[in-house]
Write a protein that holds these residues in place. Structure first.
Motif, short mmCIF file in Angstrom:
data_model
loop_
_atom_site.label_atom_id
_atom_site.label_comp_id
_atom_site.label_asym_id
_atom_site.label_seq_id
_atom_site.Cartn_x
_atom_site.Cartn_y
_atom_site.Cartn_z
N VAL A 153 38.90 36.23 39.48
CA VAL A 153 40.19 36.34 38.80
C VAL A 153 40.07 35.92 37.34
CG1 VAL A 153 42.51 35.36 38.66
CG2 VAL A 153 41.61 36.12 40.87
N SER A 154 39.34 34.83 37.09
CA SER A 154 39.19 34.38 35.71
C SER A 154 38.43 35.41 34.88
CB SER A 154 38.48 33.02 35.66
OG SER A 154 37.16 33.11 36.15
N GLN A 155 37.43 36.05 35.49
CA GLN A 155 36.70 37.12 34.80
C GLN A 155 37.61 38.31 34.53
OE1 GLN A 155 33.44 37.64 37.56
NE2 GLN A 155 32.11 36.23 36.44
N ASN A 156 38.48 38.62 35.49
CA ASN A 156 39.43 39.72 35.30
C ASN A 156 40.37 39.45 34.13
OD1 ASN A 156 38.38 41.15 37.44
ND2 ASN A 156 40.00 40.61 38.88
N ILE A 157 40.88 38.23 34.08
CA ILE A 157 41.82 37.88 33.00
C ILE A 157 41.11 37.92 31.64
CG2 ILE A 157 43.22 36.01 32.03
CD1 ILE A 157 43.98 35.26 34.91
N SER A 183 41.80 44.27 34.65
CA SER A 183 40.74 44.29 35.66
C SER A 183 41.30 43.81 36.99
CB SER A 183 39.58 43.41 35.22
OG SER A 183 38.97 43.95 34.06
N VAL A 184 40.91 44.47 38.07
CA VAL A 184 41.56 44.22 39.36
C VAL A 184 40.61 43.89 40.49
CG1 VAL A 184 43.51 45.73 38.77
CG2 VAL A 184 41.55 46.68 40.00
N GLU A 185 39.29 44.00 40.30
CA GLU A 185 38.37 43.83 41.41
C GLU A 185 38.10 42.36 41.74
OE1 GLU A 185 35.75 47.42 42.45
OE2 GLU A 185 34.94 46.56 40.60
N LEU A 239 46.63 39.79 39.68
CA LEU A 239 46.87 38.55 38.95
C LEU A 239 46.71 38.74 37.44
CD1 LEU A 239 45.22 35.93 41.31
CD2 LEU A 239 47.64 36.18 40.80
N ALA A 240 45.80 39.59 37.01
CA ALA A 240 45.66 39.86 35.58
C ALA A 240 46.90 40.58 35.04
CB ALA A 240 44.41 40.69 35.31
N ILE A 241 47.50 41.43 35.87
CA ILE A 241 48.76 42.08 35.48
C ILE A 241 49.85 41.03 35.32
CG2 ILE A 241 50.59 43.64 36.26
CD1 ILE A 241 48.49 45.39 37.53
N ASN A 242 49.92 40.10 36.27
CA ASN A 242 50.94 39.05 36.18
C ASN A 242 50.72 38.15 34.96
OD1 ASN A 242 52.65 39.66 38.29
ND2 ASN A 242 52.67 37.58 39.05
#
Length: 293
Positions: free
Chosen positions: A116-120, A243-245, A254-257
């Motif tokens: 998640v942190s990488q996605n953000i 990013s969503v994976e 979570l990146a969308i949020n």
């Protein structure tokens, strides 16, 4: 022997590279990228001569574009396109690989948090600050009606954004999930309206059709999508790729949020909502919805 990481992982997504290089491209190269991006890169799987005919460019133009994008040539670009399309079309169950012995050393909470942190971080790196500011000002403009809609998975993101926006400013509408009632909302959409739409992998045809109708009404679209890009991109005035994976059979929003809450913070600074929130708190008190202390 350790498997060598693919070129797409090293170099980034083809669509992102095309966007980043637009200012450096010739007219013929821009015509070629328009053909590639119009159908989410699928045209790039054709032979080089067929692609040249469809884009009305020469085969050397295709080779030059591939090299400008950082690839060794057209075959190298095609390999990246195949990999990108395969990742985009991957079925949810195929994303959930069986655990290995090394996986057992790390708890799912830690692995998920890292993903998640990488996605953000990847999402932040894609953001153009000027584009973000323009959209924040657009959403804070009380003259402009806002319509919010999500897909099967992103419906909760749309509801979350709507709940915050309607507290901050007037003129915010949540579209029903049923396409049969969309025409009533379309009637009121014009050049002073914006549709905020969420659409990620396994993109929904109904949302794409709605987007085309919204643009036909003169309204504009702000799209929140995944790193590969929903087909709605071709109708959107503004697109934010996230990013969503994650290590799950489901994609993460979570990146969308993260983007939603960042927009909420900025919109609230642009639109003075103190009186509106005060009035809302008074109404909540009078209605006795919540326990009083």
């Amino acid at each position: 022997m350790t498997k060598e990481p693919s070129k797409i992982q090293i170099s980034g997504l083809v669509l992102d590279r095309i966007r980043d290089k637009q200012a450096e491209l010739t007219a013929a190269e821009r015509r070629l990228t328009a053909v590639l991006t119009d159908d989410s890169l699928v045209a790039g799987l054709q032979s080089i001569t067929k692609l040249a005919d469809n884009a009305e460019v020469s085969t050397p133009t295709i080779i030059r574009l591939a090299r400008k994008l950082g690839y060794d040539g057209f075959p190298d670009l095609q390999n990246a396109i195949r990999e990108e399309i395969a990742a985009r079309m991957k079925e949810p169950l195929a994303k959930l690989a069986p655990p290995t012995a090394t996986d057992n050393k790390d708890h799912i909470v830690s692995r998920f948090a890292l993903a998640v942190s990488q996605n953000i971080n990847a999402t932040i790196n894609r953001i153009d600050p000027a584009e973000f500011d323009a959209v924040a000002h657009l959403m804070a403009d009380p003259v402009r009606a806002l319509y919010v809609l999500g897909g099967r998975i992103t419906r909760s993101n749309a509801h979350y954004f709507f709940n915050h926006l309607q507290i901050i400013r007037p003129g915010v509408h949540l579209l029903d999930s049923s396409p049969s009632v969309w025409p009533q909302s379309l009637l009121d959409m014009d050049e002073n309206a914006t549709l905020i739409v969420f659409d990620i992998r396994r993109y929904e045809k109904e949302l794409q059709h709605l987007a085309s109708l919204v643009v036909g009404q003169g309204a504009n679209i702000v799209l929140f999508t995944d790193q590969w890009g929903s087909p709605i991109e071709k109708y959107a005035s503004y697109t934010f790729r996230t990013s969503v994976e994650v290590p799950s059979s489901w994609d993460s929003t979570l990146a969308i949020n993260f983007l939603i809450e960042t927009f909420v913070a900025e919109i609230q600074t642009l639109y003075s909502s103190t009186d509106r929130i005060t009035a809302l708190e008074q109404m909540i008190g009078e209605s006795r919805i919540f326990r009083s202390n």
